[in-house]
Motif scaffolding. Structure first.
Motif, PDB file in Angstrom:
ATOM      1  N   VAL A 171       4.475   6.840  -7.326  1.00 11.67           N
ATOM      2  CA  VAL A 171       5.067   5.538  -7.644  1.00 11.67           C
ATOM      3  C   VAL A 171       4.722   5.173  -9.082  1.00 11.67           C
ATOM      4  CG1 VAL A 171       5.083   3.065  -7.158  1.00 11.67           C
ATOM      5  CG2 VAL A 171       5.003   4.705  -5.270  1.00 11.67           C
ATOM      6  N   MET A 172       5.763   4.850  -9.852  1.00 16.79           N
ATOM      7  CA  MET A 172       5.575   4.283 -11.177  1.00 16.79           C
ATOM      8  C   MET A 172       5.746   2.776 -11.040  1.00 16.79           C
ATOM      9  SD  MET A 172       4.943   4.982 -14.348  1.00 16.79           S
ATOM     10  CE  MET A 172       4.725   3.764 -15.654  1.00 16.79           C
ATOM     11  N   LEU A 173       4.679   2.041 -11.332  1.00 21.67           N
ATOM     12  CA  LEU A 173       4.735   0.592 -11.150  1.00 21.67           C
ATOM     13  C   LEU A 173       4.357  -0.113 -12.447  1.00 21.67           C
ATOM     14  CD1 LEU A 173       1.519  -0.551 -10.621  1.00 21.67           C
ATOM     15  CD2 LEU A 173       1.893   0.893  -8.612  1.00 21.67           C
ATOM     16  N   GLN A 174       4.890  -1.332 -12.583  1.00 17.80           N
ATOM     17  CA  GLN A 174       4.649  -2.091 -13.806  1.00 17.80           C
ATOM     18  C   GLN A 174       4.656  -3.576 -13.504  1.00 17.80           C
ATOM     19  OE1 GLN A 174       6.095  -0.568 -17.640  1.00 17.80           O
ATOM     20  NE2 GLN A 174       7.349  -2.419 -17.779  1.00 17.80           N
ATOM     21  N   ALA A 175       3.701  -4.292 -14.099  1.00 23.72           N
ATOM     22  CA  ALA A 175       3.612  -5.742 -13.961  1.00 23.72           C
ATOM     23  C   ALA A 175       3.556  -6.361 -15.350  1.00 23.72           C
ATOM     24  CB  ALA A 175       2.376  -6.132 -13.157  1.00 23.72           C
ATOM     25  N   GLU A 176       4.276  -7.467 -15.527  1.00 24.18           N
ATOM     26  CA  GLU A 176       4.329  -8.138 -16.819  1.00 24.18           C
ATOM     27  C   GLU A 176       4.013  -9.614 -16.633  1.00 24.18           C
ATOM     28  OE1 GLU A 176       7.759  -5.850 -19.239  1.00 24.18           O
ATOM     29  OE2 GLU A 176       8.371  -6.627 -17.274  1.00 24.18           O
ATOM     30  N   GLY A 177       3.127 -10.138 -17.475  1.00 21.42           N
ATOM     31  CA  GLY A 177       2.717 -11.523 -17.324  1.00 21.42           C
ATOM     32  C   GLY A 177       2.518 -12.214 -18.657  1.00 21.42           C
ATOM     33  N   ALA A 178       1.711 -13.286 -18.632  1.00 21.60           N
ATOM     34  CA  ALA A 178       1.542 -14.123 -19.816  1.00 21.60           C
ATOM     35  C   ALA A 178       0.082 -14.293 -20.238  1.00 21.60           C
ATOM     36  CB  ALA A 178       2.155 -15.502 -19.558  1.00 21.60           C
ATOM     37  N   THR A 216       4.476 -11.109 -10.654  1.00 19.96           N
ATOM     38  CA  THR A 216       4.617 -10.439 -11.948  1.00 19.96           C
ATOM     39  C   THR A 216       5.032  -8.972 -11.821  1.00 19.96           C
ATOM     40  OG1 THR A 216       2.273  -9.813 -12.056  1.00 19.96           O
ATOM     41  CG2 THR A 216       2.896 -11.955 -12.994  1.00 19.96           C
ATOM     42  N   LEU A 217       5.077  -8.440 -10.613  1.00 16.72           N
ATOM     43  CA  LEU A 217       5.515  -7.052 -10.426  1.00 16.72           C
ATOM     44  C   LEU A 217       6.989  -6.945 -10.800  1.00 16.72           C
ATOM     45  CD1 LEU A 217       4.711  -4.206  -9.378  1.00 16.72           C
ATOM     46  CD2 LEU A 217       5.614  -4.903  -7.152  1.00 16.72           C
ATOM     47  N   SER A 218       7.288  -6.134 -11.812  1.00 16.18           N
ATOM     48  CA  SER A 218       8.672  -6.033 -12.293  1.00 16.18           C
ATOM     49  C   SER A 218       9.316  -4.695 -11.969  1.00 16.18           C
ATOM     50  CB  SER A 218       8.735  -6.275 -13.802  1.00 16.18           C
ATOM     51  OG  SER A 218       7.902  -5.373 -14.502  1.00 16.18           O
ATOM     52  N   ALA A 219       8.519  -3.665 -11.720  1.00 11.16           N
ATOM     53  CA  ALA A 219       9.098  -2.353 -11.423  1.00 11.16           C
ATOM     54  C   ALA A 219       8.229  -1.626 -10.412  1.00 11.16           C
ATOM     55  CB  ALA A 219       9.233  -1.517 -12.696  1.00 11.16           C
ATOM     56  N   PHE A 220       8.903  -0.934  -9.489  1.00 10.99           N
ATOM     57  CA  PHE A 220       8.212  -0.155  -8.461  1.00 10.99           C
ATOM     58  C   PHE A 220       9.122   1.026  -8.133  1.00 10.99           C
ATOM     59  CE2 PHE A 220       6.661   0.892  -4.216  1.00 10.99           C
ATOM     60  CZ  PHE A 220       5.295   0.667  -4.306  1.00 10.99           C
ATOM     61  N   GLU A 221       8.925   2.112  -8.874  1.00 13.61           N
ATOM     62  CA  GLU A 221       9.806   3.275  -8.804  1.00 13.61           C
ATOM     63  C   GLU A 221       9.152   4.399  -8.012  1.00 13.61           C
ATOM     64  OE1 GLU A 221      13.035   3.420 -10.562  1.00 13.61           O
ATOM     65  OE2 GLU A 221      12.584   1.301 -10.347  1.00 13.61           O
ATOM     66  N   ALA A 245       0.785  -0.962 -16.434  1.00 11.74           N
ATOM     67  CA  ALA A 245       1.547   0.047 -15.706  1.00 11.74           C
ATOM     68  C   ALA A 245       0.602   1.106 -15.163  1.00 11.74           C
ATOM     69  CB  ALA A 245       2.593   0.689 -16.609  1.00 11.74           C
ATOM     70  N   ALA A 246       1.099   1.837 -14.187  1.00 18.05           N
ATOM     71  CA  ALA A 246       0.322   2.940 -13.628  1.00 18.05           C
ATOM     72  C   ALA A 246       1.243   3.886 -12.877  1.00 18.05           C
ATOM     73  CB  ALA A 246      -0.765   2.434 -12.688  1.00 18.05           C
ATOM     74  N   LEU A 247       0.869   5.138 -12.853  1.00 17.26           N
ATOM     75  CA  LEU A 247       1.494   6.127 -11.988  1.00 17.26           C
ATOM     76  C   LEU A 247       0.482   6.435 -10.889  1.00 17.26           C
ATOM     77  CD1 LEU A 247       3.822   8.188 -11.422  1.00 17.26           C
ATOM     78  CD2 LEU A 247       2.474   9.838 -12.744  1.00 17.26           C
ATOM     79  N   VAL A 248       0.870   6.241  -9.630  1.00 19.72           N
ATOM     80  CA  VAL A 248      -0.064   6.459  -8.527  1.00 19.72           C
ATOM     81  C   VAL A 248       0.525   7.453  -7.532  1.00 19.72           C
ATOM     82  CG1 VAL A 248      -1.027   4.151  -8.791  1.00 19.72           C
ATOM     83  CG2 VAL A 248       0.809   4.523  -7.142  1.00 19.72           C
ATOM     84  N   ALA A 249      -0.349   8.127  -6.813  1.00 18.02           N
ATOM     85  CA  ALA A 249       0.054   9.099  -5.799  1.00 18.02           C
ATOM     86  C   ALA A 249      -0.350   8.597  -4.429  1.00 18.02           C
ATOM     87  CB  ALA A 249      -0.599  10.448  -6.071  1.00 18.02           C
TER      88      ALA A 249
END
Length: 459
Positions: free
Chosen positions: A277-284, A244-249, A219-223
């Protein structure tokens, strides 16, 4: 005691039928601490008891309002003194998890968080996620077709429901507890209950789809400087993160400013960037996923696509960043606030926000318009704080909803219509569509007893 109340007590027993002073001891909703108003509160424990309750109410032409976790934002579950509340709070069992088939069978009163945790204990994921996870219920999620932060990857609640059981207005039990991904045997009757806000039937049990539990989370918070850069970043991440991108707020500056006021959260970065932007990627593959994620962020920074970034180094730090996006109560406290949930094509968002803000400023020059949302799935949330206690809700509604019409947007992305938005339904649905909605309502609930006045007037 009224005849219908006595009949309910006779059929269900005193421990199921709450009435009198006990009703007022319950809060109206998560948003309203005022005492509940209702003829009675029914708390059935089984589908059979829900059926009995509705059969009695049908016989007496008694209107019924369904309640789940009471976290809804459109007054869909707020009852009047003449209505009976039917709460699914006691139907809170997780009946089973099929690890091979990837499904869970649950009762409607199970909270979202309870299901998430039960699935996680089996190394499975129930993908729906939203800030009210600790209170909202699966039945409510089905009734409103809930969305949340993972829609980009997993879809809304409709995509996660395989089968369900519901009780119609006359007490008829409609059981369609399908457990397969594919079933084209006639009409898909569960769709009559998903997103229809309890107006066609009351959901009592649900079969939901589970996914393998991701083993990596980055995850990361970016400007960012501009909305064009926000959309460019989204496109690159969707392509280069291989699904794998699951969230992009996305948070406009006003949201970040409000969230990091002294009474709110500690700002993890400077407060004057135009977009966050708060973004999150989830994988394996934990090692490879982290390397790929960091390379993408570094490249975005080096090319000037992002201006700043905070990458959490622990689960505690990751949750702290998400709190910034999910926990916004401090910015609402003590301020008159109108809440909105809209959707529109992503390309239309900058113009929509500008026009809406101009409309609001024309009415209340000192108003604060806070914009944020899931964005990647077309969903924006707005908090409008007019700065005056005499501001009329309908005036603000017009300011927010009118710009949607020319942009082919919706007055509700994920919260539903309820009683609060029914006057604006025609802004995003045609007369033909509303006519078919009414036709379905008359067919399944001819007496107009289930959640009357929600979505559209009962006439």
């Amino acid at each position: 005691m009224s005849d219908v109340l006595q009949a309910l007590i006779d059929a269900l027993g005193e421990e199921v039928v709450m009435h009198g002073a006990a009703v007022a001891e319950r809060a109206t909703s998560y948003w309203d601490a005022a005492p509940t108003q209702a003829l009675a509160v029914l708390r059935p424990r089984t589908t059979a008891e829900v059926s009995t309750a509705l059969a009695v109410c049908h016989r007496f032409d008694q209107p019924v309002v369904t309640q789940g976790g009471l976290t809804g934002c459109v007054q869909g579950a707020v009852a009047s003194q003449r209505e009976v509340i039917l709460s699914l709070e006691r139907m809170n069992a997780i009946e089973g998890i099929d690890m091979i088939g990837g499904t869970a069978t649950v009762q409607a009163g199970v909270t979202l968080q309870a299901l998430q945790e039960a699935a996680r204990a089996q190394d499975l994921l129930f993908a729906l996620d939203l800030g009210a996870r600790g209170s909202c219920t699966i039945g409510g999620n089905v009734a409103t077709n809930a969305g949340g932060i993972n829609v980009l990857r997993y879809g809304m609640m409709r995509s996660l429901v395989l089968g369900l059981e519901a009780v119609l207005a006359d007490g008829t039990v409609l059981s369609s507890m399908n457990q397969m991904l594919k079933n084209n045997a006639g009409y898909d009757l569960k769709q009559l209950m998903i997103g229809t806000e309890g107006t066609l039937g009351i959901v009592t049990r649900v079969v939901v789809r589970l996914h393998p539990l991701p083993t990596s989370c980055n995850a990361a918070l970016v400007a960012l400087e501009s909305f064009d850069q926000v959309t460019t970043l989204l496109s690159r991440l969707q392509r280069d993160l291989a699904g794998t991108l699951s969230a992009f707020e996305v948070m406009w500056n006003e949201y970040y400013q409000a969230a990091t006021e002294p009474e709110g959260h500690r700002p993890p970065m400077e407060r004057d960037y135009p977009f966050y932007v708060m973004l999150q990627a989830e994988g394996a593959d934990a090692a490879a996923d982290r390397v790929r994620f960091e390379i993408l962020l570094e490249d975005a920074f080096e090319t000037g696509l992002i201006l700043d970034a905070v990458v959490p180094q622990s689960e505690t730090e990751r949750r702290a960043l998400w709190e910034l996006r999910e926990n916004f109560e401090a910015m609402l406290a003590g301020r008159k606030t109108f809440l909105y949930d809209v959707s529109l094509p992503i390309r239309e968002m900058p113009g929509y926000v500008a026009e809406t803000r101009a409309n609001i400023a024309a009415e209340w020059p000192e108003a604060r318009c806070i914009v944020f949302g899931h964005m990647a799935d077309g969903n924006l949330h707005l908090f409008v704080q007019p700065g005056t206690d005499d501001a009329e809700h309908a005036v603000c509604d017009e300011a927010v909803y009118a710009p949607l019409r020319s942009r082919h947007g919706s007055v509700s992305a994920e919260h539903g219509i309820g009683a609060e938005k029914r006057a604006w339904l025609g802004y995003c649905r045609s007369e033909g569509e509303i006519g078919v909605m009414r036709l379905l309502k008359r067919a399944l609930d001819p007496k107009q007893l289930l959640n009357p006045g929600r979505i559209f007037d009962p006439a």
